[in-house]
Design a protein around this motif. Sequence first.
Motif, PDB file in Angstrom:
ATOM      1  N   PHE A   1       0.802  -1.223   0.000  1.00 27.08           N
ATOM      2  CA  PHE A   1       0.000   0.000   0.000  1.00 27.08           C
ATOM      3  C   PHE A   1       0.840   1.280   0.000  1.00 27.08           C
ATOM      4  CE2 PHE A   1      -2.655  -3.309   1.953  1.00 27.08           C
ATOM      5  CZ  PHE A   1      -3.716  -3.294   1.048  1.00 27.08           C
ATOM      6  N   ARG A   2       2.138   1.170  -0.180  1.00 28.06           N
ATOM      7  CA  ARG A   2       2.962   2.373  -0.258  1.00 28.06           C
ATOM      8  C   ARG A   2       2.657   3.098  -1.564  1.00 28.06           C
ATOM      9  NH1 ARG A   2       7.870   4.561   1.601  1.00 28.06           N
ATOM     10  NH2 ARG A   2       9.026   5.726   0.017  1.00 28.06           N
ATOM     11  N   PRO A   3       2.429   4.433  -1.494  1.00 30.01           N
ATOM     12  CA  PRO A   3       2.158   5.187  -2.730  1.00 30.01           C
ATOM     13  C   PRO A   3       3.227   4.942  -3.783  1.00 30.01           C
ATOM     14  CG  PRO A   3       1.695   6.550  -0.824  1.00 30.01           C
ATOM     15  CD  PRO A   3       2.319   5.286  -0.293  1.00 30.01           C
ATOM     16  N   THR A   4       2.793   4.907  -5.021  1.00 32.25           N
ATOM     17  CA  THR A   4       3.693   4.570  -6.116  1.00 32.25           C
ATOM     18  C   THR A   4       4.580   5.751  -6.495  1.00 32.25           C
ATOM     19  OG1 THR A   4       2.121   5.274  -7.809  1.00 32.25           O
ATOM     20  CG2 THR A   4       1.947   2.996  -7.024  1.00 32.25           C
ATOM     21  N   GLU A   5       5.651   5.440  -7.201  1.00 37.87           N
ATOM     22  CA  GLU A   5       6.515   6.493  -7.721  1.00 37.87           C
ATOM     23  C   GLU A   5       5.750   7.372  -8.700  1.00 37.87           C
ATOM     24  OE1 GLU A   5       9.516   7.346  -6.835  1.00 37.87           O
ATOM     25  OE2 GLU A   5       9.721   5.721  -5.355  1.00 37.87           O
ATOM     26  N   VAL A   6       4.815   6.767  -9.439  1.00 39.57           N
ATOM     27  CA  VAL A   6       4.006   7.546 -10.383  1.00 39.57           C
ATOM     28  C   VAL A   6       3.205   8.609  -9.630  1.00 39.57           C
ATOM     29  CG1 VAL A   6       2.073   7.447 -11.999  1.00 39.57           C
ATOM     30  CG2 VAL A   6       3.852   5.689 -12.069  1.00 39.57           C
ATOM     31  N   ALA A   7       2.597   8.225  -8.493  1.00 39.41           N
ATOM     32  CA  ALA A   7       1.838   9.184  -7.701  1.00 39.41           C
ATOM     33  C   ALA A   7       2.739  10.306  -7.198  1.00 39.41           C
ATOM     34  CB  ALA A   7       1.162   8.482  -6.528  1.00 39.41           C
ATOM     35  N   MET A   8       3.895   9.933  -6.662  1.00 36.93           N
ATOM     36  CA  MET A   8       4.828  10.941  -6.151  1.00 36.93           C
ATOM     37  C   MET A   8       5.271  11.883  -7.257  1.00 36.93           C
ATOM     38  SD  MET A   8       7.183   8.487  -3.723  1.00 36.93           S
ATOM     39  CE  MET A   8       6.442   7.237  -2.698  1.00 36.93           C
ATOM     40  N   ASP A   9       5.621  11.324  -8.413  1.00 39.81           N
ATOM     41  CA  ASP A   9       6.123  12.144  -9.517  1.00 39.81           C
ATOM     42  C   ASP A   9       5.035  13.050 -10.075  1.00 39.81           C
ATOM     43  OD1 ASP A   9       8.582  10.952  -9.223  1.00 39.81           O
ATOM     44  OD2 ASP A   9       8.311   9.539 -10.886  1.00 39.81           O
ATOM     45  N   THR A  10       3.800  12.535 -10.155  1.00 35.82           N
ATOM     46  CA  THR A  10       2.698  13.332 -10.692  1.00 35.82           C
ATOM     47  C   THR A  10       2.411  14.538  -9.805  1.00 35.82           C
ATOM     48  OG1 THR A  10       1.688  11.386 -11.721  1.00 35.82           O
ATOM     49  CG2 THR A  10       0.264  13.295 -11.353  1.00 35.82           C
TER      50      THR A  10
ATOM     51  N   LYS B   1       5.360  17.060 -10.001  1.00 35.92           N
ATOM     52  CA  LYS B   1       5.325  17.791 -11.269  1.00 35.92           C
ATOM     53  C   LYS B   1       4.262  18.882 -11.232  1.00 35.92           C
ATOM     54  CE  LYS B   1       4.622  17.143 -16.249  1.00 35.92           C
ATOM     55  NZ  LYS B   1       4.286  16.177 -17.322  1.00 35.92           N
ATOM     56  N   TRP B   2       3.094  18.548 -10.710  1.00 30.94           N
ATOM     57  CA  TRP B   2       2.014  19.543 -10.590  1.00 30.94           C
ATOM     58  C   TRP B   2       2.448  20.723  -9.728  1.00 30.94           C
ATOM     59  CZ3 TRP B   2      -1.258  19.473  -5.865  1.00 30.94           C
ATOM     60  CH2 TRP B   2      -2.240  20.477  -5.887  1.00 30.94           C
ATOM     61  N   LEU B   3       3.079  20.426  -8.596  1.00 33.89           N
ATOM     62  CA  LEU B   3       3.535  21.497  -7.716  1.00 33.89           C
ATOM     63  C   LEU B   3       4.606  22.346  -8.391  1.00 33.89           C
ATOM     64  CD1 LEU B   3       3.720  19.558  -4.321  1.00 33.89           C
ATOM     65  CD2 LEU B   3       2.029  21.283  -4.955  1.00 33.89           C
ATOM     66  N   PHE B   4       5.585  21.695  -9.042  1.00 33.21           N
ATOM     67  CA  PHE B   4       6.675  22.437  -9.682  1.00 33.21           C
ATOM     68  C   PHE B   4       6.134  23.316 -10.810  1.00 33.21           C
ATOM     69  CE2 PHE B   4       9.746  18.711  -8.584  1.00 33.21           C
ATOM     70  CZ  PHE B   4       9.678  19.069  -7.241  1.00 33.21           C
ATOM     71  N   GLU B   5       5.259  22.750 -11.642  1.00 37.58           N
ATOM     72  CA  GLU B   5       4.716  23.507 -12.761  1.00 37.58           C
ATOM     73  C   GLU B   5       3.786  24.629 -12.304  1.00 37.58           C
ATOM     74  OE1 GLU B   5       2.884  20.655 -15.326  1.00 37.58           O
ATOM     75  OE2 GLU B   5       4.789  20.031 -16.227  1.00 37.58           O
ATOM     76  N   SER B   6       3.326  24.528 -11.059  1.00 42.42           N
ATOM     77  CA  SER B   6       2.469  25.579 -10.511  1.00 42.42           C
ATOM     78  C   SER B   6       3.268  26.655  -9.793  1.00 42.42           C
ATOM     79  CB  SER B   6       1.436  24.968  -9.545  1.00 42.42           C
ATOM     80  OG  SER B   6       0.626  24.013 -10.206  1.00 42.42           O
ATOM     81  N   GLY B   7       4.588  26.554  -9.849  1.00 45.56           N
ATOM     82  CA  GLY B   7       5.429  27.591  -9.278  1.00 45.56           C
ATOM     83  C   GLY B   7       5.960  27.316  -7.889  1.00 45.56           C
ATOM     84  N   ILE B   8       5.735  26.110  -7.361  1.00 43.27           N
ATOM     85  CA  ILE B   8       6.262  25.746  -6.044  1.00 43.27           C
ATOM     86  C   ILE B   8       7.660  25.151  -6.248  1.00 43.27           C
ATOM     87  CG2 ILE B   8       5.846  24.477  -3.916  1.00 43.27           C
ATOM     88  CD1 ILE B   8       3.675  26.548  -4.707  1.00 43.27           C
TER      89      ILE B   8
END
Length: 645
Positions: A93-102, A105-112
């Motif tokens: 049940f550990r969150p996947t790398e895909v979830a972490m990366d997604t 990416k959303w945070l970085f592209e939003s200026g964080i």
Amino acid sequence: MLSAARLAVTLVLCLSVANVSASSSRVVHESRSGIPSGWVPVRRAEANSVLPLRIGLAQPNLENMEAYIMDVSHPESPNFGKHWSPAKVAHIFRPTEVAMDTVRKWLFESGIEEHRVKLSPSGGWMLANVTVEEAEQLLGTEYYVYQHDEAETEHIACADRYHLPEDVSKHVEIITPTLHFDLKLKRRAPTLNKRNQPSGSARLVGQPGFGPSFPKTTGSAEKLFTGIADCDEQITPDCLRALYDFDYDPLVPEKNSIAIVEYTPQAYVPSDLDMFFANFSKGQVGERPDMVSIDGGFIQSNQTGFDYNGESNLDLEYSMTLVGPKQTVTLYQTGDDVEGASFNNLLDALDASYCTFEGGDDPSEDGIYPDPYGGYQGPEACGTVKPAYVISTSYSSNEADMTPFYMERQCAEYAKLGLMGITFLYSSGDFGVAGYDNYCLEPNGTQAIGAPIFNPTFPSTCPYVTSVGATQVNPNSTVWEPESAADQVIYSSGGFSNVFPIPEYQKSAVENYLAKYPPPYPSYIYNSTGNSRAFPDLSANGVNYMITVQGEWVYVYGTSCSSPVTAAMLSAVNDARLAVGKSTIGFINPTIYTPTFMAAFHDITTGSNPGCDTEGFYAQPGWDPVTGVGTPNFAKLRDEWLALP
């Protein structure tokens, strides 16, 4: 001029319209029907205020949870009893790398910026300190400052919903602070409802009188009866042994374990235990539970009487007496006496994979440690406690008190513990089809006395716990005659969840009930779809118990009685299986709903559980939403479980 209540409603409606138009490229990720009672919006939050944004990443394989737990818990499965290790549970049940990366990416592209984003050690949460302006842009919402009479400072939250890009939403479970009013209220002055009783967050579960399952009393007894001739007037351990054919001497107590959960300020009184033991189990005089302190839990003695000692004395006097002197009972004493604790705090201690970054719990519902108000200053308990094989909790809340995401995340944790072979019992509640203090639901989801809609309790509605209702020996009847649903002082809570779907193990029993005994109410009065989790699962006596409190014999009523008694019997079943080299019984629901095991229960067919100005549901042949599958016949159940692999 608008009243505070009307202002809150108007604000919610305005925000709903604004957010839909402003966030058309996003999806609503989480919403709530209204602002929690007592909170009033006073102004927009300042754009440059900083929020500690926590993003709970979606756990993979949750969609397979039911299949996983049925595989190890259903008696017809070839893997029955082959429970998972904690390491396997954490890995699956550990969150996947895909979830972490997604999400990154959303945070970085939003200026964080990258240096502002941190990942928790468990991989379950991301943390980023952001301004209100940044949070509003990220989440397609607006933040407001709220005030509450019991809050020491103002609080920032969004009002009714927040949004996420669709590709991000599927990788996120929950984000705080958003809808969760995560400002701690004064511990010594909890919010009071119309009947001057405490109401509010889950971390108030230990407060006197709080919650659907807190035991009730009619006062002291003039005399204590002995034997089993007067069990219609007073319930004692001997009455329970006779009712449920419970006669067992542990064979391998060193291999077995059972725990009772209490929440400070609830505390047992040693001298009361000895007074009880002297009458019902003389060999246990001087015996005490093995206490495990969680988040500063301790046996307080400054506040005494039934409101502070009744619950803990009840749970320990009966569980310890019924398992006998050979079997150790562990006490999980949870929370300090300043901030308190919640079910989540307990789960944090039982499973390190549940703990999150800097606690990660919802501060409006859960205790946050070290206690910022001067109580327990140690670190939050995180995987510090090895779970007992059977855990009984005589506390509960209303489903409507919390958001679905909060309950669903917690419910998944009970499932994980079930995969590890743990039996988790919760008392179903004492207000029939109503919620705590007889509050029912309005059509818009708010709670009020006099409202028409049934109000189910949580965690009983979680499909991965075993919910325990209450029965009684009828007046002028004996222990050899059928019991009925409890209707003296309390009414056994039961019904249908408004949050959780029906589990596979329960479908046949619920379909039978709804087809043969359809409740005589309009469909809008309760969740009548037949597709939701139904409760309770089973029952045990919960009326006229005799306990000792501050040196007096006192009458007690409630499903608080039923849960520890059931736990003692299930612990004995575990002992019998462990003695022959078999596994513990673990999550029992898939087993007890099979025809073979249902036949090993005493079917309760009389009584109901009134509430919300109705007679509630009626006990009927087979499973019903008052007493579940019935009360245990220990000897039969032990033999049936011993026959399994």
